[in-house]
Design a protein around this motif. Structure first.
Motif, PDB file in Angstrom:
ATOM      1  N   ILE A  50       0.834  -1.212   0.000  1.00 51.53           N
ATOM      2  CA  ILE A  50       0.000   0.000   0.000  1.00 51.53           C
ATOM      3  C   ILE A  50       0.861   1.252   0.000  1.00 51.53           C
ATOM      4  O   ILE A  50       0.575   2.211  -0.716  1.00 51.53           O
ATOM      5  N   GLU A  51       1.925   1.243   0.781  1.00 48.61           N
ATOM      6  CA  GLU A  51       2.793   2.423   0.848  1.00 48.61           C
ATOM      7  C   GLU A  51       3.551   2.656  -0.446  1.00 48.61           C
ATOM      8  O   GLU A  51       4.026   3.754  -0.684  1.00 48.61           O
ATOM      9  N   SER A  52       3.652   1.653  -1.310  1.00 53.51           N
ATOM     10  CA  SER A  52       4.355   1.831  -2.580  1.00 53.51           C
ATOM     11  C   SER A  52       3.442   2.400  -3.666  1.00 53.51           C
ATOM     12  O   SER A  52       3.903   2.776  -4.728  1.00 53.51           O
ATOM     13  N   ILE A  53       2.130   2.472  -3.390  1.00 52.85           N
ATOM     14  CA  ILE A  53       1.168   3.010  -4.347  1.00 52.85           C
ATOM     15  C   ILE A  53       1.060   4.518  -4.129  1.00 52.85           C
ATOM     16  O   ILE A  53       0.908   4.966  -3.000  1.00 52.85           O
ATOM     17  N   PRO A  54       1.139   5.311  -5.190  1.00 54.52           N
ATOM     18  CA  PRO A  54       1.126   6.761  -5.017  1.00 54.52           C
ATOM     19  C   PRO A  54      -0.190   7.320  -4.488  1.00 54.52           C
ATOM     20  O   PRO A  54      -0.228   8.417  -3.983  1.00 54.52           O
ATOM     21  N   LEU A  55      -1.289   6.576  -4.580  1.00 53.43           N
ATOM     22  CA  LEU A  55      -2.580   7.095  -4.140  1.00 53.43           C
ATOM     23  C   LEU A  55      -3.449   5.956  -3.625  1.00 53.43           C
ATOM     24  O   LEU A  55      -3.571   4.926  -4.271  1.00 53.43           O
ATOM     25  N   VAL A  56      -4.023   6.151  -2.459  1.00 55.32           N
ATOM     26  CA  VAL A  56      -5.026   5.220  -1.945  1.00 55.32           C
ATOM     27  C   VAL A  56      -6.198   6.059  -1.489  1.00 55.32           C
ATOM     28  O   VAL A  56      -6.062   6.961  -0.670  1.00 55.32           O
ATOM     29  N   ASP A  57      -7.359   5.784  -2.058  1.00 56.55           N
ATOM     30  CA  ASP A  57      -8.569   6.513  -1.697  1.00 56.55           C
ATOM     31  C   ASP A  57      -9.238   5.779  -0.551  1.00 56.55           C
ATOM     32  O   ASP A  57      -9.787   4.700  -0.727  1.00 56.55           O
ATOM     33  N   ALA A  58      -9.209   6.362   0.614  1.00 55.04           N
ATOM     34  CA  ALA A  58      -9.733   5.698   1.800  1.00 55.04           C
ATOM     35  C   ALA A  58     -11.252   5.610   1.820  1.00 55.04           C
ATOM     36  O   ALA A  58     -11.823   5.006   2.707  1.00 55.04           O
ATOM     37  N   HIS A  59     -11.904   6.212   0.862  1.00 53.31           N
ATOM     38  CA  HIS A  59     -13.359   6.168   0.834  1.00 53.31           C
ATOM     39  C   HIS A  59     -13.901   5.226  -0.235  1.00 53.31           C
ATOM     40  O   HIS A  59     -15.082   5.191  -0.484  1.00 53.31           O
ATOM     41  N   ALA A  60     -13.031   4.489  -0.865  1.00 54.69           N
ATOM     42  CA  ALA A  60     -13.395   3.469  -1.840  1.00 54.69           C
ATOM     43  C   ALA A  60     -14.129   4.006  -3.069  1.00 54.69           C
ATOM     44  O   ALA A  60     -14.946   3.334  -3.662  1.00 54.69           O
ATOM     45  N   HIS A  61     -13.829   5.224  -3.464  1.00 55.41           N
ATOM     46  CA  HIS A  61     -14.341   5.716  -4.736  1.00 55.41           C
ATOM     47  C   HIS A  61     -13.489   5.109  -5.842  1.00 55.41           C
ATOM     48  O   HIS A  61     -12.398   4.620  -5.597  1.00 55.41           O
ATOM     49  N   ASN A  62     -13.976   5.146  -7.040  1.00 58.43           N
ATOM     50  CA  ASN A  62     -13.219   4.604  -8.167  1.00 58.43           C
ATOM     51  C   ASN A  62     -11.922   5.389  -8.344  1.00 58.43           C
ATOM     52  O   ASN A  62     -11.907   6.609  -8.246  1.00 58.43           O
ATOM     53  N   ILE A  63     -10.863   4.678  -8.602  1.00 58.62           N
ATOM     54  CA  ILE A  63      -9.595   5.303  -8.972  1.00 58.62           C
ATOM     55  C   ILE A  63      -9.352   4.863 -10.405  1.00 58.62           C
ATOM     56  O   ILE A  63      -9.161   3.682 -10.671  1.00 58.62           O
ATOM     57  N   VAL A  64      -9.407   5.810 -11.314  1.00 55.02           N
ATOM     58  CA  VAL A  64      -9.276   5.482 -12.734  1.00 55.02           C
ATOM     59  C   VAL A  64      -8.233   6.385 -13.377  1.00 55.02           C
ATOM     60  O   VAL A  64      -7.950   7.483 -12.908  1.00 55.02           O
ATOM     61  N   ALA A  65      -7.684   5.907 -14.457  1.00 56.26           N
ATOM     62  CA  ALA A  65      -6.708   6.681 -15.215  1.00 56.26           C
ATOM     63  C   ALA A  65      -7.398   7.883 -15.864  1.00 56.26           C
ATOM     64  O   ALA A  65      -8.601   7.857 -16.145  1.00 56.26           O
ATOM     65  N   LEU A  66      -6.621   8.920 -16.115  1.00 52.49           N
ATOM     66  CA  LEU A  66      -7.185  10.115 -16.751  1.00 52.49           C
ATOM     67  C   LEU A  66      -7.776   9.804 -18.125  1.00 52.49           C
ATOM     68  O   LEU A  66      -8.733  10.437 -18.550  1.00 52.49           O
ATOM     69  N   ASP A  67      -7.217   8.818 -18.810  1.00 50.07           N
ATOM     70  CA  ASP A  67      -7.719   8.479 -20.146  1.00 50.07           C
ATOM     71  C   ASP A  67      -8.729   7.328 -20.115  1.00 50.07           C
ATOM     72  O   ASP A  67      -9.047   6.744 -21.139  1.00 50.07           O
ATOM     73  N   SER A  68      -9.272   7.039 -18.936  1.00 52.82           N
ATOM     74  CA  SER A  68     -10.258   5.970 -18.789  1.00 52.82           C
ATOM     75  C   SER A  68     -11.553   6.323 -19.513  1.00 52.82           C
ATOM     76  O   SER A  68     -11.899   7.489 -19.667  1.00 52.82           O
ATOM     77  N   ASP A  69     -12.280   5.292 -19.937  1.00 52.76           N
ATOM     78  CA  ASP A  69     -13.579   5.537 -20.558  1.00 52.76           C
ATOM     79  C   ASP A  69     -14.722   5.434 -19.543  1.00 52.76           C
ATOM     80  O   ASP A  69     -15.896   5.441 -19.926  1.00 52.76           O
ATOM     81  N   VAL A  70     -14.393   5.363 -18.248  1.00 61.98           N
ATOM     82  CA  VAL A  70     -15.420   5.363 -17.202  1.00 61.98           C
ATOM     83  C   VAL A  70     -16.001   6.778 -17.118  1.00 61.98           C
ATOM     84  O   VAL A  70     -15.263   7.741 -16.927  1.00 61.98           O
ATOM     85  N   PRO A  71     -17.326   6.937 -17.275  1.00 67.89           N
ATOM     86  CA  PRO A  71     -17.919   8.273 -17.172  1.00 67.89           C
ATOM     87  C   PRO A  71     -17.652   8.880 -15.786  1.00 67.89           C
ATOM     88  O   PRO A  71     -17.852   8.213 -14.770  1.00 67.89           O
ATOM     89  N   PHE A  72     -17.193  10.096 -15.752  1.00 69.42           N
ATOM     90  CA  PHE A  72     -16.808  10.768 -14.505  1.00 69.42           C
ATOM     91  C   PHE A  72     -17.903  10.669 -13.441  1.00 69.42           C
ATOM     92  O   PHE A  72     -17.644  10.374 -12.286  1.00 69.42           O
ATOM     93  N   ILE A  73     -19.129  10.903 -13.823  1.00 67.00           N
ATOM     94  CA  ILE A  73     -20.238  10.923 -12.867  1.00 67.00           C
ATOM     95  C   ILE A  73     -20.443   9.553 -12.206  1.00 67.00           C
ATOM     96  O   ILE A  73     -20.921   9.459 -11.085  1.00 67.00           O
ATOM     97  N   ARG A  74     -20.052   8.483 -12.872  1.00 69.85           N
ATOM     98  CA  ARG A  74     -20.216   7.136 -12.315  1.00 69.85           C
ATOM     99  C   ARG A  74     -19.249   6.884 -11.155  1.00 69.85           C
ATOM    100  O   ARG A  74     -19.416   5.926 -10.415  1.00 69.85           O
ATOM    101  N   CYS A  75     -18.280   7.747 -10.981  1.00 67.90           N
ATOM    102  CA  CYS A  75     -17.357   7.629  -9.850  1.00 67.90           C
ATOM    103  C   CYS A  75     -18.008   8.055  -8.541  1.00 67.90           C
ATOM    104  O   CYS A  75     -17.438   7.866  -7.472  1.00 67.90           O
ATOM    105  N   PHE A  76     -19.187   8.631  -8.608  1.00 67.93           N
ATOM    106  CA  PHE A  76     -19.849   9.156  -7.425  1.00 67.93           C
ATOM    107  C   PHE A  76     -21.147   8.459  -7.077  1.00 67.93           C
ATOM    108  O   PHE A  76     -21.758   8.763  -6.063  1.00 67.93           O
ATOM    109  N   SER A  77     -21.605   7.565  -7.932  1.00 66.13           N
ATOM    110  CA  SER A  77     -22.895   6.933  -7.690  1.00 66.13           C
ATOM    111  C   SER A  77     -23.007   5.619  -8.447  1.00 66.13           C
ATOM    112  O   SER A  77     -22.369   5.435  -9.485  1.00 66.13           O
TER     113      SER A  77
END
Length: 76
Positions: A32-59
């Motif tokens: 875990i400490e070797s990963i540059p980012l850990v979201d403690a609230h379990a939201h989606n962590i996606v690449a900037l060029d991901s095709d996941v719609p931004f709004i789907r990261c919240f609901s």
């Protein structure tokens, strides 16, 4: 401020618990400490060029219900 015996005891117990956790979960902690980012609230962590719609990261809403997402606390 002076530390009391109880404060010292709590600190010792905390240190022992931390050492036990490090022994049991040391490999996980290092991973875990070797990963540059850990979201403690379990939201989606996606690449900037991901095709996941931004709004789907919240609901998990679908269809028309997605229209309400920008008004939800998790979005704000």
């Amino acid at each position: 401020m002076m530390a009391t015996v109880a404060d010292t005891r709590r600190k010792s117990e905390s240190e022992r618990a931390g050492a036990a956790m490090a022994g049991k979960y040391g490999e996980l902690v290092r991973a875990i400490e070797s990963i540059p980012l850990v979201d403690a609230h379990a939201h989606n962590i996606v690449a900037l060029d991901s095709d996941v719609p931004f709004i789907r990261c919240f609901s998990e809403a679908e269809g028309d219900a997605l229209n309400d997402v920008p008004h939800a606390l998790s979005f704000k």
